[in-house]
Design an enzyme around this catalytic site. Structure first.
Site, PDB file in Angstrom:
ATOM      1  N   TYR A  22       0.973  -1.185  -0.048  1.00  9.92           N
ATOM      2  CA  TYR A  22       0.112   0.088   0.011  1.00  9.92           C
ATOM      3  C   TYR A  22       0.749   1.268   0.121  1.00  9.92           C
ATOM      4  O   TYR A  22       0.577   2.117  -0.757  1.00  9.92           O
ATOM      5  CB  TYR A  22      -0.916   0.071   1.330  1.00  9.92           C
ATOM      6  CG  TYR A  22      -1.628   1.241   1.427  1.00  9.92           C
ATOM      7  CD1 TYR A  22      -2.569   1.714   0.640  1.00  9.92           C
ATOM      8  CD2 TYR A  22      -1.271   2.126   2.470  1.00  9.92           C
ATOM      9  CE1 TYR A  22      -3.296   2.947   0.868  1.00  9.92           C
ATOM     10  CE2 TYR A  22      -1.897   3.196   2.599  1.00  9.92           C
ATOM     11  CZ  TYR A  22      -2.929   3.884   1.922  1.00  9.92           C
ATOM     12  OH  TYR A  22      -3.512   4.840   2.011  1.00  9.92           O
ATOM     13  N   ASP A  23       1.880   1.196   0.996  1.00 10.89           N
ATOM     14  CA  ASP A  23       2.740   2.485   1.123  1.00 10.89           C
ATOM     15  C   ASP A  23       3.279   2.688  -0.265  1.00 10.89           C
ATOM     16  O   ASP A  23       3.575   3.962  -0.830  1.00 10.89           O
ATOM     17  CB  ASP A  23       3.657   2.390   2.097  1.00 10.89           C
ATOM     18  CG  ASP A  23       3.059   2.095   3.667  1.00 10.89           C
ATOM     19  OD1 ASP A  23       1.919   2.664   3.711  1.00 10.89           O
ATOM     20  OD2 ASP A  23       3.745   1.793   4.430  1.00 10.89           O
ATOM     21  N   ASN A  51      -5.424  11.901   6.992  1.00  9.08           N
ATOM     22  CA  ASN A  51      -6.674  11.200   7.377  1.00  9.08           C
ATOM     23  C   ASN A  51      -7.952  12.097   7.223  1.00  9.08           C
ATOM     24  O   ASN A  51      -7.548  13.333   7.465  1.00  9.08           O
ATOM     25  CB  ASN A  51      -6.463  11.010   8.964  1.00  9.08           C
ATOM     26  CG  ASN A  51      -5.474   9.985   9.192  1.00  9.08           C
ATOM     27  OD1 ASN A  51      -4.175  10.264   8.939  1.00  9.08           O
ATOM     28  ND2 ASN A  51      -5.735   8.842   9.673  1.00  9.08           N
ATOM     29  N   ARG A  63     -10.899   1.533   9.736  1.00 11.13           N
ATOM     30  CA  ARG A  63     -10.508   3.020  10.322  1.00 11.13           C
ATOM     31  C   ARG A  63     -11.075   3.449  11.824  1.00 11.13           C
ATOM     32  O   ARG A  63     -11.979   3.088  12.005  1.00 11.13           O
ATOM     33  CB  ARG A  63     -10.559   3.975   9.147  1.00 11.13           C
ATOM     34  CG  ARG A  63      -9.688   4.011   8.034  1.00 11.13           C
ATOM     35  CD  ARG A  63      -9.868   4.698   6.809  1.00 11.13           C
ATOM     36  NE  ARG A  63     -11.320   4.420   6.359  1.00 11.13           N
ATOM     37  CZ  ARG A  63     -12.020   5.127   5.452  1.00 11.13           C
ATOM     38  NH1 ARG A  63     -11.457   6.244   5.037  1.00 11.13           N
ATOM     39  NH2 ARG A  63     -13.213   4.814   5.109  1.00 11.13           N
ATOM     40  N   GLY A  84      -1.936   4.156  22.642  1.00 16.76           N
ATOM     41  CA  GLY A  84      -2.774   5.467  22.472  1.00 16.76           C
ATOM     42  C   GLY A  84      -2.028   6.722  22.060  1.00 16.76           C
ATOM     43  O   GLY A  84      -2.796   7.497  21.946  1.00 16.76           O
ATOM     44  N   ASP A 148       2.717   0.839  12.413  1.00 16.73           N
ATOM     45  CA  ASP A 148       1.717   1.718  12.689  1.00 16.73           C
ATOM     46  C   ASP A 148       2.289   3.289  12.780  1.00 16.73           C
ATOM     47  O   ASP A 148       3.272   3.381  13.951  1.00 16.73           O
ATOM     48  CB  ASP A 148       0.993   1.610  13.946  1.00 16.73           C
ATOM     49  CG  ASP A 148      -0.530   2.389  13.922  1.00 16.73           C
ATOM     50  OD1 ASP A 148      -1.550   1.885  13.333  1.00 16.73           O
ATOM     51  OD2 ASP A 148      -0.409   3.383  14.689  1.00 16.73           O
ATOM     52  N   ARG A 152       1.259  11.787  13.141  1.00 17.94           N
ATOM     53  CA  ARG A 152       1.167  12.400  11.666  1.00 17.94           C
ATOM     54  C   ARG A 152       0.231  13.698  12.085  1.00 17.94           C
ATOM     55  O   ARG A 152      -0.712  13.746  12.560  1.00 17.94           O
ATOM     56  CB  ARG A 152       0.480  11.422  11.083  1.00 17.94           C
ATOM     57  CG  ARG A 152       0.306  11.633   9.643  1.00 17.94           C
ATOM     58  CD  ARG A 152      -0.629  10.620   8.800  1.00 17.94           C
ATOM     59  NE  ARG A 152      -0.270   9.494   8.512  1.00 17.94           N
ATOM     60  CZ  ARG A 152      -0.809   8.340   8.721  1.00 17.94           C
ATOM     61  NH1 ARG A 152      -2.016   8.476   9.122  1.00 17.94           N
ATOM     62  NH2 ARG A 152      -0.277   7.186   8.713  1.00 17.94           N
TER      63      ARG A 152
HETATM   64  N1  UDP Z   1      -6.920   2.618  15.820  1.00 21.07           N
HETATM   65  C1  UDP Z   1      -7.068   2.362  17.139  1.00 21.07           C
HETATM   66  N2  UDP Z   1      -8.433   1.401  17.146  1.00 21.07           N
HETATM   67  C2  UDP Z   1      -9.077   0.981  16.074  1.00 21.07           C
HETATM   68  C3  UDP Z   1      -8.665   1.402  14.704  1.00 21.07           C
HETATM   69  C4  UDP Z   1      -7.721   2.242  14.747  1.00 21.07           C
HETATM   70  O1  UDP Z   1      -6.475   2.443  17.997  1.00 21.07           O
HETATM   71  O2  UDP Z   1     -10.268   0.410  16.318  1.00 21.07           O
HETATM   72  C5  UDP Z   1      -5.555   3.541  15.576  1.00 21.07           C
HETATM   73  C6  UDP Z   1      -4.523   2.946  14.666  1.00 21.07           C
HETATM   74  O3  UDP Z   1      -3.563   1.953  15.335  1.00 21.07           O
HETATM   75  C7  UDP Z   1      -3.958   4.006  14.353  1.00 21.07           C
HETATM   76  C8  UDP Z   1      -5.019   5.100  14.267  1.00 21.07           C
HETATM   77  O4  UDP Z   1      -5.959   4.713  15.082  1.00 21.07           O
HETATM   78  O5  UDP Z   1      -2.921   4.419  14.912  1.00 21.07           O
HETATM   79  C9  UDP Z   1      -5.636   5.847  12.806  1.00 21.07           C
HETATM   80  O6  UDP Z   1      -5.863   4.342  12.426  1.00 21.07           O
HETATM   81  P1  UDP Z   1      -6.775   4.337  10.934  1.00 21.07           P
HETATM   82  O7  UDP Z   1      -6.551   3.077  10.548  1.00 21.07           O
HETATM   83  O8  UDP Z   1      -8.039   5.269  10.894  1.00 21.07           O
HETATM   84  O9  UDP Z   1      -5.601   5.449   9.929  1.00 21.07           O
HETATM   85  P2  UDP Z   1      -4.080   5.232   9.630  1.00 21.07           P
HETATM   86  O10 UDP Z   1      -3.231   4.318  10.729  1.00 21.07           O
HETATM   87  O11 UDP Z   1      -3.825   4.671   8.285  1.00 21.07           O
HETATM   88  O12 UDP Z   1      -3.698   6.642   9.856  1.00 21.07           O
END
Ligand code: UDP
Length: 204
Positions: A22-23, A51, A63, A84, A148, A152
């Site tokens: 993907y990346d 995002n 997401r 978190g 992860d 960002r």
């Molecule tokens: N995330 C989370 N719980 C969830 C889904 C995602 O803590 O149920 C976290 C995930 O690990 C990431 C952030 O939320 O750090 C954003 O995730 P998302 O998939 O929405 O976008 P991306 O990681 O691609 O920015």
């Protein structure tokens, strides 16, 4: 590794991680776009989308916003990955569309970040969503997915300068509208599960 991230940063991506395809696909799209621009003289634009959220997001694609909203509305605990402390910056869809539209109408062919710089940790965001939904859900912690990104936030100076664009919708307002949408879904829709998980999708 650069924070906030500007357009000059080349990125830091693990080619063989679960999200490597993907990346690298996103990176390759930029390369091929510039090749067409330089070699064939094609008019091109490159938007670097951070995002984005809003009504009509798919509920169970993994997401974080649909995941938390769905969990709150089903009466489940909110699942925070890792501790978190990782951060994201969420842009309301109307702002995103306006930014992309302005980029399209410009004559700027180098990459432009389109996103909202309002950054928040995922744990704080979970707490914000519990408050917004008034559901009193608990938070449970799950392992952080591999690679992860920890931080960002877009640097949108270029978009401000080249497009005269700035996001207008704050998280509170945008999330309220988004919650109204998720609340309007039927119980069947809320319970629907998807077979594919697109959750690990961002490059930048
Ligand atoms: N995330 C989370 N719980 C969830 C889904 C995602 O803590 O149920 C976290 C995930 O690990 C990431 C952030 O939320 O750090 C954003 O995730 P998302 O998939 O929405 O976008 P991306 O990681 O691609 O920015």
């Amino acid at each position: 590794l650069v924070h906030p991230q500007n357009e000059d940063y080349f990125g830091n991506v693990n080619t063989i991680s679960p999200r490597g395809v993907y990346d690298e696909a996103k990176r390759f799209q930029e390369s091929i776009t510039m090749a067409y621009h330089r070699f064939h003289g094609l008019e091109t634009r490159i938007a670097r989308i951070f995002n984005t959220y809003g009504p009509r997001m798919r509920l169970n694609d993994g997401r974080v916003i649909p995941a938390f909203m769905g969990q709150a509305l089903r009466g489940e605990d909110l699942t925070v990955f890792g501790d978190g402390k990782q951060t994201r910056s969420f842009c309301y869809v109307d702002d995103q569309v306006e930014g992309i539209y302005r980029l399209l109408l410009s004559d700027y062919s180098l990459p432009v970040n389109i996103g909202n710089p309002g950054e928040i940790s995922i744990l704080e965001f979970a707490e914000e969503i519990i408050k917004l939904t008034g559901t009193n859900q608990k938070i449970t912690f799950k392992p952080l997915p591999q690679d992860d990104p920890l931080q960002r936030q877009p640097d949108i100076s270029k978009a401000r300068e080249v497009l005269g664009w700035d996001p207008k919708v704050g998280r509170q307002e945008g999330m309220k509208t988004t919650f109204e949408y998720f609340k309007s879904l039927s119980k069947e829709e809320l319970d629907k599960r998807e077979h594919r998980d697109f959750s690990k999708r961002n490059t930048y």
